[in-house]
Design a protein around this motif. Structure first.
Motif, PDB file in Angstrom:
ATOM      1  N   ALA A 117       1.428   4.251  -2.862  1.00  0.00           N
ATOM      2  CA  ALA A 117       1.271   5.671  -2.574  1.00  0.00           C
ATOM      3  C   ALA A 117       2.552   6.425  -2.900  1.00  0.00           C
ATOM      4  O   ALA A 117       2.512   7.497  -3.509  1.00  0.00           O
ATOM      5  CB  ALA A 117       0.886   5.860  -1.109  1.00  0.00           C
ATOM      6  N   GLY A 159      -3.525   5.746  -5.147  1.00  0.00           N
ATOM      7  CA  GLY A 159      -3.740   6.126  -3.762  1.00  0.00           C
ATOM      8  C   GLY A 159      -2.689   7.093  -3.260  1.00  0.00           C
ATOM      9  O   GLY A 159      -1.677   7.346  -3.914  1.00  0.00           O
ATOM     10  N   ASN A 160      -2.967   7.668  -2.098  1.00  0.00           N
ATOM     11  CA  ASN A 160      -1.985   8.560  -1.502  1.00  0.00           C
ATOM     12  C   ASN A 160      -1.934   8.318  -0.006  1.00  0.00           C
ATOM     13  O   ASN A 160      -2.666   7.489   0.524  1.00  0.00           O
ATOM     14  CB  ASN A 160      -2.313  10.012  -1.833  1.00  0.00           C
ATOM     15  CG  ASN A 160      -3.735  10.358  -1.443  1.00  0.00           C
ATOM     16  OD1 ASN A 160      -4.225   9.910  -0.410  1.00  0.00           O
ATOM     17  ND2 ASN A 160      -4.408  11.132  -2.271  1.00  0.00           N
ATOM     18  N   ASN A 162      -5.152   8.469   2.046  1.00  0.00           N
ATOM     19  CA  ASN A 162      -5.976   7.263   2.031  1.00  0.00           C
ATOM     20  C   ASN A 162      -5.485   6.271   3.068  1.00  0.00           C
ATOM     21  O   ASN A 162      -6.281   5.650   3.775  1.00  0.00           O
ATOM     22  CB  ASN A 162      -5.941   6.590   0.661  1.00  0.00           C
ATOM     23  CG  ASN A 162      -6.515   7.463  -0.434  1.00  0.00           C
ATOM     24  OD1 ASN A 162      -6.015   7.493  -1.543  1.00  0.00           O
ATOM     25  ND2 ASN A 162      -7.572   8.206  -0.108  1.00  0.00           N
ATOM     26  N   THR A 215       0.840  -1.197   0.000  1.00  0.00           N
ATOM     27  CA  THR A 215       0.000   0.000   0.000  1.00  0.00           C
ATOM     28  C   THR A 215       0.876   1.248   0.000  1.00  0.00           C
ATOM     29  O   THR A 215       0.640   2.205  -0.741  1.00  0.00           O
ATOM     30  CB  THR A 215      -0.931  -0.006   1.215  1.00  0.00           C
ATOM     31  OG1 THR A 215      -1.597  -1.263   1.282  1.00  0.00           O
ATOM     32  CG2 THR A 215      -1.946   1.099   1.126  1.00  0.00           C
ATOM     33  N   LYS A 216       1.906   1.221   0.861  1.00  0.00           N
ATOM     34  CA  LYS A 216       2.815   2.363   0.948  1.00  0.00           C
ATOM     35  C   LYS A 216       3.568   2.531  -0.378  1.00  0.00           C
ATOM     36  O   LYS A 216       3.774   3.647  -0.856  1.00  0.00           O
ATOM     37  CB  LYS A 216       3.784   2.147   2.113  1.00  0.00           C
ATOM     38  CG  LYS A 216       4.745   3.301   2.361  1.00  0.00           C
ATOM     39  CD  LYS A 216       4.135   4.304   3.293  1.00  0.00           C
ATOM     40  CE  LYS A 216       4.939   5.586   3.492  1.00  0.00           C
ATOM     41  NZ  LYS A 216       6.352   5.504   3.515  1.00  0.00           N
TER      42      LYS A 216
END
Lengths: 900, 81
Positions: free
Chosen positions: A754, A760-761, A764, A750-751
């Motif tokens: 981002a 995503g960022n 989020n 996820t990171k």
């Protein structure tokens, strides 16, 4: 050349043609001679400015003048099946049968444009489209002397006033003024000219007129209209030269050419006539009967009945949807499509044929992604490839090659569907005709062969808002039922794969193919004319992959070779010959060895540096992420395009994309709830931050209640409090975001997404892990709901964060019921907002594009419209072609460096 | 009225408007190869040229600051329709 000869021949042939047609040909001939020296040899070039267009209705005289024959019998064909003279299919009005020759111009089917005929009506009949106009004109004029019911001394003043209205507020206003004048004359009961008493005229719809309860016939109506002098007609807004009111009552009826109402031959050999022919047949039949009855001196009742019937037929001939009349029907009961229906509404001539063009040789289906295609390729399902064809002309060198397609026929791939003989006749290839066609094939023929790999196609997705919405791709025939495209070209088309459909067109001539290739191929569209950067770049997984690769990945040399070969690299000499290679070295293989670049990445490396350095085709420092690989960002792609050209860039883009995906494929990539896990001390820190914020808000509320709060200038006490609270809460949420960013596992996917900008960022992530934050509507905390409170679970006047839409939990931790509700409130609000705004802005853009569509940059760099009027003296005020600039600017430094 | 005019003229958003001499006018039209009617228009009563005493047929040169080109020159033909 053939065109050139035609006009010379025709004058002899058209000796008997009507005056109008003959004049035209003569004019064209003269034009022809004048234009002889012109480069467009053979085509009469008419370069005249249209000064005005006049609309008028046909006078009986004109109808007779333009007619080539008089129709006197409802019969269509004789026993042998030839058109009857004086019938509705008379060959003087044109021909629709192959083999017959038009008796007016001597031409055959397809060459003969068709000519009008006419019928003499036994009794005059009202034209349904003018019924209302006739009523108002007669009502506004005297029944005895025909003058307009305006006193002679006021007549000129009325006319002058109309002119004045027109010059002041335009034609529409004049029309309205005319309507008002006519309406004002309804009450006049005595003619101001001859003092005759005015009867009360009414229209019983659709076409019957009554005068003081007594029916008046079209003959009488016509006589009245004839009496109105020319000068008075002008007051009604009519020009007597183009529109004498009595012409609105028909005494002769023009019969349209046969060519605009062709009959069709059914499979059984039976003829089925056009709806118009049917209707005209009815008219002619009744008209003849009326003639006979009148001549035989039949009783008045019979004549009147027939007359009404004639009126009905002529009315439905013009418009078969008159409210008061039963529509004329076929024997099957389906209503006839007569003149008005031909023009009107969605299936009418205007919207269906003129505004709604359709193309052959096109396909449309759902699209799906295939990153292994090149960017300028499109995957075409085999079933479609066997329907779409490319014409290839046979010559001595390719005849064997083309015979192969004919041999395969329409059912085997790659085969062919048609052959075209040199005279233009098309022949379908079937299993039966295959052998004969093969035999027949010789140079000069055209084979319409199936679509094959490498053919040129134009690919398009609506709405076609910019030129990149229609690009030229190379065909790749593949199994499956969807059109395939490289996900990197989704952006210019604005396509995704949630069910989007796209269109494919196959150019049919060499010229069209050349034009598509040179002007429209994907590589020619790389640099956007909007912002001067690449519109095509890596997206999503491709960015994540390149980020992982170039950050700090190492792999055995063999793995690197494997990856590189998979993405289409065959020259591995640039990969260092050592046991283990770094990701940066793998990435560098794709770059040209004399390419240098300095830029910035989005993500920071271990030393928190964002510098990206490429020297001599080696990525020395930096991470490749969206800032350099993404569309519309960074100069990396732009500089490569500048230096190595469009084809290289396109190839590189495809390889970069596949490299990213391939790296992910081997490295593994997944997201899970665990990505949002925080270490215990981070969670504690988040709790502490939120706690402090709550206390701070409490403090503000206390100060407010004790009237100790300092008000902001220009704000009330309440507003100040709200602003303070909102600021505090937003800061708190941002702080939690910073905490999450700091503690989040940098190796969690996820990171990575981002950081690299793939999707995503950090916000989020923070919303999932720590705190969703304040829900705002119109820049304020949520205030809607009950009196004095937002929800019934709060006290009236509660100013605390939770009571006004602050969500202190994260999505993973779970929301309290009221928090969930507040989230839904803002969610619905933004949903409505986008749903309402999208069509509005879309229409706005459409209007803008339509208004500017034929503006063009001339060679002197001025922007002009089609009339030569200057819009801008230098395009964009600086004369820069953005699609040849770098981000809309010229890099003067580099240009000078290059020149030195 | 006179006072108001000068207020508009000094406004920072109003670019400089200059009336061309007949000679300059000819040069502009010749340079672009156009007739007077193909120029963008400005109404003769436009507040920006109120003090220039412009008549239909005159050409106004406008010197603008441009975000893309720094400074650009624009021409408008004076009209009364």
């Amino acid at each position: 050349m053939a065109d050139e000869e035609q006009p010379k021949e025709t004058p002899e042939e058209v000796q008997e043609a009507p005056v109008v047609a003959a004049q035209q040909t003569k004019q064209e001939d003269a034009q022809e001679k004048k234009e002889k020296s012109d480069i467009y040899v053979g085509l009469p070039v008419i370069s005249k400015k249209v000064k005005a267009i006049e609309f008028s209705i046909l006078s009986p005289k004109l109808i007779k003048k333009m007619a080539v024959c008089k129709v006197v019998t409802p019969e269509l064909y004789d026993k042998e099946g030839y058109p009857v003279d004086g019938g509705l299919m008379d060959t003087r009005m044109g021909v629709i049968d192959p083999g017959l020759v038009c008796r007016t111009d001597g031409r055959k089917l397809k060459d003969c444009p068709g000519y009008f005929g006419y019928i003499e009506l036994a009794r005059p009949v009202v034209h349904i489209k003018f019924a209302g106009l006739i009523l108002s004109i007669i009502k506004a004029s005297c029944s005895e002397c025909g003058r307009v019911l305006i006193p002679a001394n006021k007549f000129d003043a009325a006319k002058k006033k109309l002119d004045q209205v027109e010059s002041e507020s335009g034609l529409a206003a004049r029309r309205k003024a005319i309507k008002d004048i006519i309406a004002s004359m309804k009450t006049v009961s005595k003619c101001p000219h001859c003092k005759a008493k005015q009867p009360n005229l009414t229209l019983e719809k659709p076409t019957t007129y009554f005068e003081d309860e007594k029916r008046i016939s079209p003959i009488e109506l016509r006589a009245r209209l004839e009496k109105i002098p020319d000068e008075d007609i002008e007051l009604f807004g009519l020009s007597p030269r183009h529109f004498r009111p009595e012409w609105a009552i028909l005494t002769v009826l023009p019969i349209p050419p046969v060519t605009m109402r062709p009959s069709i031959t059914l499979e059984s050999g039976e003829r089925s006539e056009d709806d118009l022919t049917h209707k005209l047949g009815d008219i002619v039949r009744i008209n003849q009967r009326l003639f006979e009855n009148i001549n035989a001196g039949a009783p008045e009742i019979i004549i009147e009945d027939l007359w009404d019937l004639l009126q009905y037929h002529i009315t439905t001939y013009f418009d078969n949807a008159v409210p008061q009349l039963p529509p004329a029907r076929h024997r099957s009961g389906q209503p006839l499509k007569t003149l008005t229906e031909r023009i009107k509404s969605k299936d009418g001539r205007i919207r269906h044929n003129l505004a709604g063009k359709r193309t052959n040789f096109s396909a449309r289906t759902v699209v799906s992604p295939d990153p292994m295609l090149a960017l300028n390729e499109v995957g075409v399902p085999k079933v479609i490839a066997m329907k779409l064809t490319v014409p290839e002309r046979v010559n001595t060198w390719n005849i064997e090659y083309l015979k192969g397609f004919v041999k395969n026929g329409p059912a085997a791939y790659p085969g062919s569907n048609y052959i075209v003989r040199p005279d233009g006749r098309k022949k379908r290839i079937t299993d039966e005709t295959k052998e004969a066609s093969l035999e027949e094939l010789q140079p000069g023929y055209i084979v319409e062969r199936h679509l094959m790999d490498g053919d040129v196609a134009i690919f398009n997705r609506q709405p076609s808002l910019h030129r990149m919405s229609m690009m030229c791709h190379r065909v790749r025939v593949m199994p499956g039922m969807t059109l395939r495209l490289n996900p990197a070209v989704c952006h210019p088309y604005n396509a995704d794969f949630d069910g989007d459909e796209m269109n494919l067109h196959i150019p049919q001539t060499e010229e069209a193919r050349a034009e598509a290739e040179i002007l429209m191929e994907v590589q020619t569209q790389l640099i956007s004319p909007r912002y001067g950067l690449s519109v095509i770049g890596c997206v999503q997984d491709a960015i994540s992959g390149n980020y992982i690769l170039t950050r700090n990945l190492e792999m055995p040399r063999n793995d690197a070779l494997d990856i590189l070969y998979t993405i289409g690299v065959t020259d591995f000499s640039r990969l260092p010959k050592k046991e283990r290679v770094s990701g940066k070295e793998v990435f560098s293989v794709l770059l040209p060895d004399d390419f240098s670049f300095v830029g910035e990445s989005k993500a920071r490396d271990e030393n928190r540096s964002r510098e990206v350095i490429i020297r001599e085709g080696k990525l020395i420092k930096g991470i490749m992420d969206r800032a350099n690989l993404g569309e519309g960002s960074g100069l990396l792609l732009r500089n490569i395009h500048q230096k190595y050209g469009k084809d290289f860039t396109l190839d590189l883009l495809g390889k970069l994309f596949r490299l990213g995906i391939e790296v992910l494929f081997r490295h593994g990539f997944t997201v899970g709830i665990a990505d949002t896990d925080l270490p215990e001390d981070a969670a504690a820190e988040v709790r502490k931050t939120l706690d402090e914020a709550r206390q701070k808000v409490n403090l503000f509320i206390d100060e407010y209640k004790n009237n100790k709060l300092d008000t902001f200038p220009g704000k009330t006490l309440e507003e100040t409090l709200e602003l303070r609270i909102l600021e505090t809460l937003n800061n708190a949420r941002n702080e939690t975001g910073a905490i999450v960013a700091e503690y989040a596992n940098p190796h969690s996917f996820t990171k990575i997404m981002a950081d690299s900008g793939a999707r995503g960022n950090l916000l989020n992530l923070a919303q999932m892990a720590a705190c969703v934050g304040q829900q705002a509507m119109r820049g304020k905390r949520i205030e809607k709901g009950y009196k004095g409170r937002t929800l019934s679970c709060f006290r009236k006047g509660d100013l605390m964060p939770a009571a006004h839409g602050f969500i202190k939990n994260g999505f993973k931790g779970g929301l309290e019921p009221w928090e969930f509700f507040f989230g839904s409130v803002t969610g619905r609000d933004s949903l409505m907002d986008t749903a309402l705004r999208t069509p509005k802005s879309g229409y706005l853009y459409r209007r803008l594009a339509n208004a500017m569509q034929d503006l063009k940059v001339e060679y002197d760099s001025t922007v002009r419209d089609s009339g030569g009027t200057i819009i801008q003296f230098s395009y964009g005020e600086d004369g820069i072609d953005v699609s040849r600039s770098e981000k809309g600017m010229l890099n003067v430094k580099r240009i000078i460096q290059a020149a030195l | 009225m006179a006072k108001q005019k000068s207020v508009i003229k000094e406004h920072i958003l109003l670019p400089e408007h200059v009336k061309l001499t007949d000679k300059e006018k000819e040069a502009v039209l010749k340079h672009y190869g156009i007739a007077q009617r193909q120029l963008p228009k400005i109404f003769k009563n436009d507040a920006a040229i109120a003090e220039l005493d412009a008549k239909p047929g005159d050409i106004i040169k406008i010197i603008r600051n441009s975000p893309t080109a720094g400074q650009t020159i624009f021409y408008r033909g004076v009209t009364d329709v």
